[in-house]
Design an enzyme around this catalytic site. Structure first.
Site: not given
Length: 211
Positions: A40, A109, A138
């Protein structure tokens, strides 16, 4: 590769790794038995992630563990990753398939049952559902931050593809996520910020395996 066997899933975060490099974190997590790694590191430049991705590809390949890349289909292709994980605002699953091939793993997601069903219909191989317990890792709105294990259960009942719970999960609260129907759990800070990376991974894996 059997996604139904993914119980512990590491999401990298250089900014939350206590000064350690992402390859250092991943190497320790692999030693601890992590099942899959997602690159990520959103705060890093594309070039930095590309260079890190090549090193992670070496580490994960040697361990026989899949490597996925968050969001960036082009970066996944560039580092020869096993697949990509896409958010709701990223390019469609069909584009990932076209660019990476039919054998690539494409995760998506989802925070709601509707999103989960749509992702499955579009060809997602698994779903990352959360944030289960809430997280500041996030930028998500309140209705997607802390959806709880009931949402995991609802999504797991609504789809056939594996569900990975994510968001605020560590060894102390992983079991209810799996008990609700998730195949496994994804962790970020619970591993990357731990004083002992390998032990933290082992503890998370044991918490999931004991369910």
């Amino acid at each position: 590769m059997n996604i139904n066997e993914w119980q512990t899933y590491l999401v990298t975060a250089a900014s939350r790794s206590a000064g350690r490099t992402t390859p250092e974190v991943v190497a320790a997590a692999l030693d601890g038995g992590v099942d899959v790694v997602q690159l990520r590191d959103k705060a890093r430049t594309a070039r930095e992630r590309y260079e890190t991705g090549h090193r992670l590809r070496e580490l994960t390949a040697a361990a026989g563990v899949p490597l996925l890349v968050n969001d960036r289909i082009d970066l996944a292709a560039a580092v020869d990753a096993d697949g990509v994980h896409l958010g709701q605002s990223d390019l469609p699953t069909s584009v990932a398939r076209e660019q990476l091939g039919e054998d690539a793993v494409v995760g998506v997601s989802a925070s709601t049952v509707e999103q989960a069903r749509a992702a499955e219909d579009a060809g997602a191989d698994y779903l990352g559902v959360g944030a289960v317990y809430g997280t500041d890792s996030k930028d998500v709105s309140d209705d997607r931050n802390g959806v709880g294990t009931d949402r995991i259960a609802a999504v797991a009942d609504a789809v056939e593809v594996p569900v990975i719970g994510i968001g605020g999960i560590d060894a102390s609260n992983a079991a209810p996520v799996v008990d609700a129907g998730a195949t496994g759990v994804a962790a970020l800070s619970a591993i990357t910020a731990a004083a002992d990376l390998e032990s933290a991974t082992v503890e998370l894996a044991e918490a999931v395996a004991d369910v």
